[in-house]
Design an enzyme around this catalytic site. Structure first.
Site, PDB file in Angstrom:
ATOM      1  N   CYS A 130       0.829  -1.203   0.000  1.00 26.11           N
ATOM      2  CA  CYS A 130       0.000   0.000   0.000  1.00 26.11           C
ATOM      3  C   CYS A 130       0.869   1.262   0.000  1.00 26.11           C
ATOM      4  O   CYS A 130       1.363   1.684   1.048  1.00 26.11           O
ATOM      5  CB  CYS A 130      -0.919  -0.010   1.221  1.00 26.11           C
ATOM      6  SG  CYS A 130      -1.983   1.436   1.304  1.00 26.11           S
ATOM      7  N   CYS A 133      -0.533   4.151   2.152  1.00 27.47           N
ATOM      8  CA  CYS A 133      -0.348   4.012   3.605  1.00 27.47           C
ATOM      9  C   CYS A 133       1.115   4.237   3.995  1.00 27.47           C
ATOM     10  O   CYS A 133       1.392   4.852   5.015  1.00 27.47           O
ATOM     11  CB  CYS A 133      -0.742   2.608   4.086  1.00 27.47           C
ATOM     12  SG  CYS A 133      -2.145   1.889   3.251  1.00 27.47           S
ATOM     13  N   ASP A 134       2.055   3.702   3.209  1.00 28.78           N
ATOM     14  CA  ASP A 134       3.440   3.616   3.671  1.00 28.78           C
ATOM     15  C   ASP A 134       4.434   4.503   2.915  1.00 28.78           C
ATOM     16  O   ASP A 134       5.572   4.648   3.350  1.00 28.78           O
ATOM     17  CB  ASP A 134       3.929   2.154   3.558  1.00 28.78           C
ATOM     18  CG  ASP A 134       3.054   1.208   4.373  1.00 28.78           C
ATOM     19  OD1 ASP A 134       2.480   1.661   5.376  1.00 28.78           O
ATOM     20  OD2 ASP A 134       2.945   0.025   3.996  1.00 28.78           O
TER      21      ASP A 134
END
Ligand code: FAD
Length: 303
Positions: A130, A133-134
């Site tokens: 992701c 997200c990261d």
């Protein structure tokens, strides 16, 4: 007793809820995570009509907001099983059981694993699925993106705003992604490509340090230094809990007709979890609209 229980609050489930609730049905939407589904993991959406560009979480919020006013009950929980007892269906979560006249399965798909040494061990320590997200944790690093489809290319472009460089490794000699994404990736100075190649191993002591990559034509294996590996190599259905109903194909995708009906009367499936050609937000909402309407028809015909 609900008229319809929708399992999964991604775009497909939320649209099914919208249509079912507007037909005056008593609707529950059961979600195990954050409403929005995969949209929460998507940076920029540029192919949803009406928006030139919108972030996934923002579109998710816009879809979820109106449901409460329509009387849709949002329940938290992971569904473990569905039982069909003729006109009554049971939806079973970890700690609760609900009765309903119809069920709409909208549980989507999950990312496929590469299945190479180091992937599991270094998950969340440089291995990610992701970028949204990261991505920000990988500022000024050299990153590897695995895959050649829309998601891989889209998220590689997204990662260039943080990374020093992004290399896309793909097992073929051309990308599968839409042409507009390909053009953007080729024009981006930070993006490099390794063609005809697959990842054999992800290495590192506590974090990702390097990746072993094999050229599938020459079989030569080379080691490359990377600070992070983002994997986009396909999807598998989230449908294990429907196994007893025998509504899946051999790969686990749920089979429906064009009315979103499965082989079990009163049980529908929509969105990515369904056996279909194009897994996108637009097709998910289309499926959801049809199923919401079909649930209403089913209930009127069976009462
Ligand atoms: C990185 C990435 C980028 C993408 N970019 C785009 C794009 O730009 N444009 C586009 O159109 N599409 C894009 N897609 C695809 C799009 O996100 C999906 O096609 C769409 O979200 C599918 O919707 P869905 O409702 O079927 O499933 P999902 O969005 O997967 O939602 C399913 C929901 O069900 C819940 N759930 C699962 N199992 C259970 C259970 N047992 N009990 C309760 N709840 C459960 C999950 O938590 C999830 O919230 C992208 C996908 C990814 C991964």
């Amino acid at each position: 007793m609900y008229d319809t229980i929708i399992i999964g609050a991604g775009p497909a489930g939320m649209t099914a809820a919208l249509y079912a609730a507007r037909s005056n049905l008593k609707v529950a939407l059961i979600e195990g995570g954050l409403p929005g589904g995969q949209m929460n993991n998507t940076s920029d959406i540029e192919n949803y009509p009406g928006y030139a560009n919108i972030s996934g979480p923002e579109l998710a919020e816009k879809m979820f907001e109106p449901l409460e006013n329509l009387g849709v009950e949002h329940l938290y929980g992971f569904v473990k099983n569905i039982e069909s007892h003729g006109d009554v269906k049971k939806v079973i979560t970890d700690d609760q059981e609900f009765e309903t006249r119809t069920v709409i399965v909208a549980t989507g798909s999950k990312h496929r694993l590469l299945g190479v040494p180091g992937e599991e061990e270094l998950n969340s320590r440089g291995v990610s699925y992701c970028a949204v997200c990261d991505g920000a944790f990988f500022r000024d690093q050299d990153l590897l993106v695995v895959g050649g489809g829309d998601s891989a290319v889209e998220e590689a472009i997204f990662l260039t705003q943080f990374a020093k460089s992004v290399t896309i490794v793909h097992r073929r000699d051309e990308l599968r992604a839409q042409k507009v994404l390909q053009d953007r990736a080729f024009a981006n100075d930070k993006i490099k490509f390794i063609w005809d190649s697959v990842v054999k191993e992800i290495k590192g002591e506590n974090r990702v340090e390097s990746v072993m990559i094999e050229n599938v034509k020459t079989h030569q294996v080379t080691e490359h230094a990377f600070g992070g590996v983002f994997i986009y190599v396909g999807l598998d259905p989230v449908s294990e809990f429907t196994k007893d109903l025998q509504i899946q194909d051999e790969s686990g995708w749920i089979m429906t007709d064009t009315h979103m009906k499965t082989a079990v009367d009163g049980i529908f499936a929509v969105g990515d979890v369904r056996q279909k050609d194009l897994r996108q937000i637009t097709t998910a909402v289309g499926d959801g609209a049809i199923a919401g309407q079909e649930a209403y028809k089913f209930i009127t015909e069976h009462s």
